[in-house]
Write an enzyme that holds these catalytic residues in place. Structure first.
Site, mmCIF file in Angstrom:
data_model
loop_
_atom_site.group_PDB
_atom_site.id
_atom_site.type_symbol
_atom_site.label_atom_id
_atom_site.label_comp_id
_atom_site.label_asym_id
_atom_site.label_seq_id
_atom_site.Cartn_x
_atom_site.Cartn_y
_atom_site.Cartn_z
ATOM 1 N N GLU A 52 10.962 7.590 -9.734
ATOM 2 C CA GLU A 52 11.899 6.604 -10.265
ATOM 3 C C GLU A 52 13.344 7.066 -10.111
ATOM 4 O O GLU A 52 14.237 6.269 -9.782
ATOM 5 C CB GLU A 52 11.598 6.332 -11.742
ATOM 6 C CG GLU A 52 10.202 5.779 -11.989
ATOM 7 C CD GLU A 52 9.155 6.853 -12.250
ATOM 8 O OE1 GLU A 52 8.204 6.577 -12.999
ATOM 9 O OE2 GLU A 52 9.282 7.972 -11.711
ATOM 10 N N ALA A 158 -21.087 19.925 7.596
ATOM 11 C CA ALA A 158 -21.387 19.359 8.915
ATOM 12 C C ALA A 158 -22.860 19.559 9.185
ATOM 13 O O ALA A 158 -23.444 20.590 8.833
ATOM 14 C CB ALA A 158 -20.547 20.044 9.990
#
Length: 356
Positions: A52, A158
């Site tokens: 902000e 994997a």
């Protein structure tokens, strides 16, 4: 629709700092006057100005007159406390911003609605819940950390097309291609910690660093119950912060910190508590199969990223088998298949077309 459009832009901006804001969340902010963006900003790095503030500071001098008649869009509730920086909610009130639109309420107990209260008490119109699901996905690590009191846990492995994790003799075998390997190194820069079991640390002698991608190195964690890993192994070098979990002693060994814990059914929950207490928002578990299965068996995981490579094995160690998993996303990476699953008992839902 306009509110959703600008919240999407906040999320795009927030993602630019992925891997750099933890333990803070990723936040983007957009200031809009009559449909025109007059300011943008994001939280770039932990300890630096929040989104902000950067947004307000970006407004050109000739546009500053429009701030009191503008809407601030932000994907997370503006902070309400003095931390590394002053409270953003008070700054928005001081700038007399007319309206603030928010995707998610901050789960951090020092904010948790207090930012909204400051805004409303200051006469600012507030609207929440715009693209709430997308915002929660973006900051799933942050939300998990503060709602479940533990890191967000990603399982990664994997496997071959036949479903093998590794050769039977546990020798090193490259399942995936170079592009998939580079992606894994990118992921390492985005998480607070990375973990392997004893057999993986012993047989693969992994470095567990992000050598193929520029970014922060995660905390390395290895299990070594009897403290029997060779001292020359890479886990004991000083290339990254390292914990070696064992049953014998605390202290230091080479470049590693020895963390003493009792092994058994409570080991993983105890370790997650230790990571929580050390402000580690996320953990990626990279093997071996026994460790990954241990997390799966107790339901202690949030997301699983599974590569299926093209390199084949006639036989080997079976890849882990997920339970309570919901398929979320699949893509091809130069021939390898990456499939992402979410834990169905988990509060987060993968949002299409959003970055992992």
């Amino acid at each position: 629709m306009q509110d959703e459009l600008f919240i999407k832009r906040c999320i795009e901006l927030a993602e630019l700092a992925k891997g750099h804001t933890a333990p803070n969340p990723m936040v983007g902010a957009v200031l809009v006057h009559e449909g025109r963006i007059i300011g943008e900003g994001w939280h770039k790095e932990y300890g630096q100005a929040h989104a902000e503030v950067n947004c307000l500071e970006s407004v050109k001098e000739e546009d500053r007159q429009f701030i009191p008649d503008s809407t601030m869009y932000v994907n997370l509730e503006p902070c309400a406390h003095h931390g590394k920086t002053p409270p953003c909610a008070a700054r928005l009130v001081a700038e007399k911003v007319k309206r603030v639109v928010i995707a998610n309420i901050d789960p951090f107990k020092q904010v948790a609605g207090r930012g909204i209260a400051i805004l409303e008490q200051g006469g600012v119109e507030v609207e929440t819940g715009i693209l709430e699901q997308e915002g929660a996905w973006l900051n799933r690590r942050f939300f998990c950390f503060y709602t479940k009191k533990r890191p967000y846990i990603i399982l990664k492995w994997a496997q071959t097309p036949e479903g093998f994790f590794a050769p039977e003799d546990k020798s090193r075998f490259q399942v995936t291609n170079a592009d998939s390997q580079q992606l894994v190194h990118k992921w390492r820069t985005e998480e607070a910690a990375i973990m392997v079991g004893y057999n993986t640390a012993l047989n693969d002698n992994p470095q567990l660093t992000a050598r193929l991608w520029k970014g922060k190195q995660p905390l390395r964690i290895a299990l070594d119950r009897q403290l029997s890993l060779p001292r020359a192994h890479k886990i004991f070098d000083d290339s990254a912060e390292t914990w070696v979990i064992n049953e014998h002693r605390a202290g230091k060994l080479g470049g590693a910190k020895l963390v003493e814990m009792q092994f058994g059914k409570n080991l993983l929950p105890m370790l997650m508590t230790e990571l929580y207490e050390k402000n580690k928002l996320s953990l990626i578990v990279e093997g071996g199969a026994a460790l990954l299965n241990s997390f799966i068996e107790v339901g202690l995981w949030d997301e699983a990223r599974v590569f299926t490579g093209t390199n084949m094995l006639e036989n080997g160690i079976a890849a882990p088998l997920l339970t309570d998993a919901v398929p979320a996303y699949e893509t091809n990476i130069s021939g390898d298949t990456l499939t992402v699953h979410m834990n169905k008992n988990n509060q987060f839902v993968y949002v299409n077309n959003m970055d992992l």
